[in-house]
Enzyme design. Structure first.
Site, mmCIF file in Angstrom:
data_model
loop_
_atom_site.group_PDB
_atom_site.id
_atom_site.type_symbol
_atom_site.label_atom_id
_atom_site.label_comp_id
_atom_site.label_asym_id
_atom_site.label_seq_id
_atom_site.Cartn_x
_atom_site.Cartn_y
_atom_site.Cartn_z
ATOM 1 N N SER A 264 0.824 -1.192 0.000
ATOM 2 C CA SER A 264 0.000 0.000 0.000
ATOM 3 C C SER A 264 0.868 1.256 0.000
ATOM 4 C CB SER A 264 -0.908 -0.064 1.221
ATOM 5 O OG SER A 264 -2.125 0.532 0.939
ATOM 6 N N LYS A 268 4.304 1.860 -2.339
ATOM 7 C CA LYS A 268 4.859 3.040 -3.010
ATOM 8 C C LYS A 268 6.275 3.273 -2.477
ATOM 9 C CE LYS A 268 0.294 5.176 -2.063
ATOM 10 N NZ LYS A 268 -0.659 4.456 -2.840
ATOM 11 N N TRP A 357 -9.824 0.763 -5.786
ATOM 12 C CA TRP A 357 -9.246 2.063 -5.374
ATOM 13 C C TRP A 357 -7.787 2.174 -5.840
ATOM 14 C CZ3 TRP A 357 -10.333 6.778 -4.051
ATOM 15 C CH2 TRP A 357 -9.537 7.514 -3.171
ATOM 16 N N HIS A 408 -7.526 -5.313 -1.022
ATOM 17 C CA HIS A 408 -6.356 -4.514 -0.677
ATOM 18 C C HIS A 408 -5.598 -5.133 0.494
ATOM 19 C CE1 HIS A 408 -4.100 -0.818 -0.898
ATOM 20 N NE2 HIS A 408 -4.246 -0.611 0.397
HETATM 21 C C1 GCU Z 1 -5.310 4.946 1.347
HETATM 22 C C2 GCU Z 1 -4.603 5.712 0.269
HETATM 23 C C3 GCU Z 1 -3.803 4.781 -0.633
HETATM 24 C C4 GCU Z 1 -2.874 3.942 0.216
HETATM 25 C C5 GCU Z 1 -3.674 3.234 1.277
HETATM 26 C C6 GCU Z 1 -2.846 2.444 2.291
HETATM 27 O O1 GCU Z 1 -6.315 4.143 0.796
HETATM 28 O O2 GCU Z 1 -5.556 6.449 -0.446
HETATM 29 O O3 GCU Z 1 -3.047 5.521 -1.577
HETATM 30 O O4 GCU Z 1 -2.168 3.039 -0.577
HETATM 31 O O5 GCU Z 1 -4.384 4.161 2.052
HETATM 32 O O6 GCU Z 1 -1.700 2.782 2.569
HETATM 33 O O7 GCU Z 1 -3.408 1.504 2.850
#
Ligand code: GCU
Length: 428
Positions: A264, A268, A357, A408
């Site tokens: 997540s 990144k 998402w 996710h």
């Molecule tokens: C949020 C955010 C995402 C990220 C995620 C996470 O949903 O918008 O960009 O990847 O949190 O870190 O779980």
């Protein structure tokens, strides 16, 4: 905002998933519309990874490495993640657990405190390391950056208890609760070591966190980082480079065979870690989505406008990134360019087919667009195939893609894929 307060946010990703699941498929987030309709993603033109800023074409691996790659790294620094400092002169290590047999003698545990500054006890991280016991060769390992302190992540009473963040910027003892542990033994059984780091040791993950993390030490009297300076993601990546600094000093570890993984926002993070620090031999980026491997120019799920909204994750990026929210065609960077910075090193993108998402298809299309860079080195990406079905394991290429059936999260079965991938490319 479910994510502004880490201690409530998750006791681990598994729980975090439930929180996040309440976001999509809302039709607006932070007042900004979210598109989940394939017919409405719009038309976009991606910047060509193999065309330099001066218009010249990149035709060889050498030109890529010496010219184009450094140019792209600079663009990511300036416009997305922000510039970070180098290795601090005062960096030092305290190996307080020098090697304790664990897991019925199959592994050796080490624990190291990595101090970022000379005397401040506030700027340090605990590195928890497990190495296979039955070998006298330096071990390859997987470095995992976690949402929770080490003592919560692994079932092992010998781990020094960690701290996490409270809402008012205080470090509080880590709470244990029902969450999925990291299955270290699964890796050990395959001859792979594991190291864990808690991201909050490096930089907190909330809007008002700046005064407490490592970025506060580099402000030089300014109130906040400049428009092209590091956000929290670059700070977490910087911390992972400091873990690598330690690995390079440890003779039991093969520092040339280190894979880095995170999920997540930490997906990144590991992409940027591998892009900005070529000592990492492999990257496994889970559900990295927007600002990670997914294409920003493709309007599906989260967008730059959502992620950089000041009510949301503005603090995770260089402030410059925010100014491109509504002029994506001018954004000098995008997901496929980030992917290309890992080449020729193996990169596995792990996604989930219902994680809308994060736009798993946007990550797939980014991999296709980055493939010409891998090809310069004679390495394959997804090739000319259609979007794969969930669970398809035929795309574990040097530029690899794997999408589980689910949302996710990182599933236990995904870790089996990671092991397979590491065995295939890290020490065949
Ligand atoms: C949020 C955010 C995402 C990220 C995620 C996470 O949903 O918008 O960009 O990847 O949190 O870190 O779980």
């Amino acid at each position: 905002d479910l994510h502004s307060f880490p201690t409530r946010r998750s006791s681990d990703l598994h729980i975090a998933v439930k929180l996040i699941a309440s976001e999509p498929p809302a039709d607006t987030i932070a007042g900004i519309p979210v598109n989940y309709d394939e017919s409405k993603v719009g038309v976009y033109t991606l910047p060509d990874p193999l065309t330099m800023t001066n218009g010249k074409k990149v035709k060889s691996a050498a030109t890529w490495i010496n010219k184009r790659r450094p140019e792209l790294v600079k663009l990511f620094e300036e416009f997305q993640f922000g510039k970070a400092p180098g290795k601090p002169a005062d960096l030092h290590f305290n190996l307080f657990d020098k090697g304790t047999p664990v897991f019925n003698g199959t592994a050796i545990r080490k624990q190291v405190t990595v101090y970022f500054t000379k005397d401040s006890a506030d700027h340090k991280m605990d590195l928890l390391i497990y190495l296979p016991a039955n070998t006298n060769k330096p071990a390859p390992l997987l470095l995992n950056v976690s949402f929770m302190p080490n003592s919560v992540m692994v079932e092992d009473a010998g781990i020094r208890p960690g701290y996490m963040w409270s809402r008012d910027g205080k470090r509080v003892p880590a709470t244990t609760s029902a969450f999925r542990k990291f299955d270290v033994e699964k890796f050990i059984k395959n001859g792979i070591g594991v190291a864990l780091v808690y991201y909050g040791d490096i930089e907190p993950d909330f809007k008002s966190g700046l005064p407490y993390g490592i970025r506060s030490q580099y402000l030089r009297g300014a109130e906040k980082p400049a428009a092209d300076e590091w956000g929290a993601i670059a700070a977490w990546a910087w911390g992972l480079s400091r873990a690598m600094d330690y690995f390079e000093t440890d003779k039991d570890i093969d520092a040339k065979k280190i894979a880095v993984t995170g999920a997540s926002r930490l997906g990144k993070t590991v992409l940027w870690t591998g892009a900005s620090d070529q000592r990492f031999a492999m990257v496994i980026a889970s559900i990295s989505g927007e600002g990670g491997a997914a294409l920003s120019r493709r309007n599906f799920g989260e967008t730059v406008a959502h992620i950089t909204d000041t009510a949301r994750y503005f603090y995770q990026f260089a402030p410059n990134y925010h100014s491109y929210s509504y002029k994506l065609n001018e954004l000098p960077v995008d997901g496929h360019l980030l992917i290309s910075l890992i080449a020729p090193r193996p990169l596995l993108l792990q996604t989930g087919n219902t994680d809308f998402w994060s736009d798993p298809k946007g990550e797939f299309l980014a991999a296709i667009a980055a493939e010409p860079v891998y090809k310069l080195f004679g390495k394959n990406g997804p090739g000319a195939i259609e979007f794969p079905a969930p669970g398809d394991t035929t795309l574990l290429n040097p530029l690899g893609y794997y999408m589980h059936d689910g949302g996710h999260t990182v599933l236990p079965s995904d870790y089996d894929i990671f092991i397979k991938y590491m065995l295939k490319y890290l020490f065949p």
